[in-house]
Every structure is written in structure tokens, then in C-alpha cells.
Design a protein around this motif. Sequence first.
Motif, short mmCIF file in Angstrom:
data_model
loop_
_atom_site.label_atom_id
_atom_site.label_comp_id
_atom_site.label_asym_id
_atom_site.label_seq_id
_atom_site.Cartn_x
_atom_site.Cartn_y
_atom_site.Cartn_z
N ILE A 103 0.83 -1.20 0.00
CA ILE A 103 0.00 0.00 0.00
C ILE A 103 0.87 1.26 0.00
O ILE A 103 0.59 2.24 -0.71
CB ILE A 103 -0.94 -0.02 1.21
N ARG A 104 1.94 1.23 0.74
CA ARG A 104 2.80 2.42 0.87
C ARG A 104 3.56 2.73 -0.41
O ARG A 104 3.75 3.91 -0.75
CB ARG A 104 3.79 2.22 2.03
N ILE A 105 4.00 1.70 -1.15
CA ILE A 105 4.82 1.96 -2.33
C ILE A 105 4.04 1.90 -3.64
O ILE A 105 4.54 2.38 -4.67
CB ILE A 105 6.00 0.97 -2.40
N ALA A 106 2.83 1.34 -3.62
CA ALA A 106 2.08 1.19 -4.87
C ALA A 106 0.74 1.92 -4.85
O ALA A 106 0.40 2.62 -5.81
CB ALA A 106 1.84 -0.30 -5.18
N VAL A 107 -0.01 1.79 -3.77
CA VAL A 107 -1.37 2.34 -3.75
C VAL A 107 -1.37 3.83 -3.45
O VAL A 107 -1.95 4.63 -4.19
CB VAL A 107 -2.23 1.58 -2.72
N ILE A 108 -0.71 4.23 -2.37
CA ILE A 108 -0.75 5.64 -1.96
C ILE A 108 -0.10 6.55 -2.99
O ILE A 108 -0.67 7.59 -3.35
CB ILE A 108 -0.11 5.80 -0.57
#
Length: 356
Positions: free
Chosen positions: A252-257
Motif C-alpha cells: 500500500i505504501r509503495i504502490a497504492v498511496i
Amino acid sequence: MGDYPSRSENAVTGDPGVAPRHTRAAGTGVSPSSYDEPPIGGGGALPRKKSFSMESGFRGLSVAAGAMVLVIIVAIAVFLISKAIPALGANTENFLTYTRWFPNESNPAFGIAALAFGTVLTSIIALIVAVPISLGIALFLSHYAPKSLATPLGFTIDLLAAVPSVVFGLWGRDVFQQPVNDFSVWLNKYFSWIPIFGGEGPFGQSIMLGGLVLAIMVLPIVTSLSREVFQQTPGMNEEAALALGATRWEMIRIAVIPYGRPGVIAAVMLGLGRALGETIALALTLGLVFNISFNIIEIGGNSVAANIATTFGEANETGRGALIASGLVLFAITLVVNMAARAIIYRRREFRDSAA
């Protein structure tokens, strides 16, 4: 002629009476591309003229709609300026720096400083409280919660946006005020060395109460839009991060956000616009005091929209012009905020396009 096709037959397809395309175009000075080729499966030539006219009509409607928005914005600005000029001319104080509001006196004296300060401060408090909670809920609904829970919970959060602002205001004044008052007393007892929690009271209808009520009103807007943005993250990006050994949070931190950052910024700016223009909820929860103070727990504070709602009925001609002038300032603040948001989103466009 045996196995050879006649002149009236197409040498390629064998259809009688249709010459090959290159044969028809040869020696005529007409480019082969000028002929309409029938679509696959027959049916005659493509209706190019009709398609072109429909596309032009749709483009014209789109341009007209966009121009209409600009015309409406300019018309609003012209109306506000024309109605505010007489009152500003009668004002005996500096409109931008004076903190009091006496436009109905024989010598009108009024200023926007305290109102603009309260408007911005309550909106900032609302965003500080609402944005982290909204993003957490959006990520939970989009990547953690099972579908059987995410669907009804998301629907319930969306329903909060349909609640009228007067309901939030009455709830904040009659129900939520006492818990906030007790919390303010606790903050003042243990953290009075921090200026925003100082003072000796009384506590109650304060900037903090108004900001917290605004946070609840802003939360469903930011949550819904952020959830939709997070769900649009390409699955390949998420699967690549997980394939490299990332945990769900790391994914989530490196792809989604990063992918959803422009959309989140847009959601936050829409929530800020809702907070800046809120009227009834703040009129019922603020102390309606014209002062500039960073103390958020003592009774006090006011906003442009709340002041318009509470004083318009008793205002004379100059007073109404003064209120319209304050509305012009709020209009300018909202316009600047939206322009800043668009600039931030445009700066992130390259990343968004490359990640898509």
C-alpha cells in the motif's frame, strides 16, 4: 480465358464488376485513400460525414458547457463586486485588517480579519482531524475489509454526506458540546502551557467544537473519493510489489498511496471547500465572537458564512453590502484554494500517467 479472371472481375476477390482498388485508382489522379472501403462483412461505405457531424456537435456542446462555467464564475464575481463597492466606500475602517463588525451604525466600521481567521482556522482543524481518519477508513474498505463488510460500511459512510448541515449543528450544540467542554477542561488542566489550550475559560462553543463538527461533515466526502481512487490502482502494481516480498502495508505504501495521491489531494480540497462554505453548523456551534486568537478551547470564534447567516436578517442596506463584501472574500479564498489544488494535481500528472 480459362483460369484468368475477366476485366469485369476483381482479380483479388473474384467478384464480378469490381476492379481492384489499385486498378481503379491508377491513371485517374485520385488517391486510393479517397475511396470508402466497405466494412468487414459488407454493408456499404462507412458514414463518415455523419460521424464527423456528431463528433463536432459533441465537441461544441463540451466547449459550451466549459465556457458556461467560466461565465457563471465571472458573473458571480461581478455581482459581488458591484454590490460590495457602495458599502466598502462607506466603511470608516480598513476592511482587510479591522476585526470588529458594525456596518449598521451611522458611521459604518467593519472588517473581515476576524471572520477570515475563524473560517480558515476551523477548516484547518477539520482537515487535521478528518483526513487521517478518512484515509484509514478508505484503505480499510479497499484493501483490508472483506466485501461482505466493505459494501455496507461504505454505503453507511456515504449516507453521512446526505445528512443536512443543520442536523450536524443541532447535534453539535445539544449533544456534542458537553463532551468537548469536558475535554477542553482536561486539556487546559494538563496542557495549558501550550498556547492553543491556555486561558481560564469559559469553555464550550469554541473553535475546537466547530472544527470537530466540520471534521465529521467532511469525513464522508474525503473517504468516498479516496476509496474510489485507491480501488483504481492497477492490479499489476500491487501484484508486483507483493511478488517482490512486500507485506500488504508495504504494498500500500509503495504502490497504492503514490498512485492515488492526486486523487486524494482532490478529495481533500473538495472537503476543504465544504468546510470553508459551511454556514448553519458553525452558526450553532461557534461562540460568534469577533476576535483573533489561537486559543481553540475558549468560547469564541466566528466565520464568514456563519456571520452572513446570523446577521443578514437585521442588516440595513450598508450592512447587506458589507455581508456581500465578506462573501466576496470567501469566494476569493475558495478560488485560490482550488487553483492551488489543481496546480498540485498537475505536478503529479506525470507519475499518474506513467503508473496507469
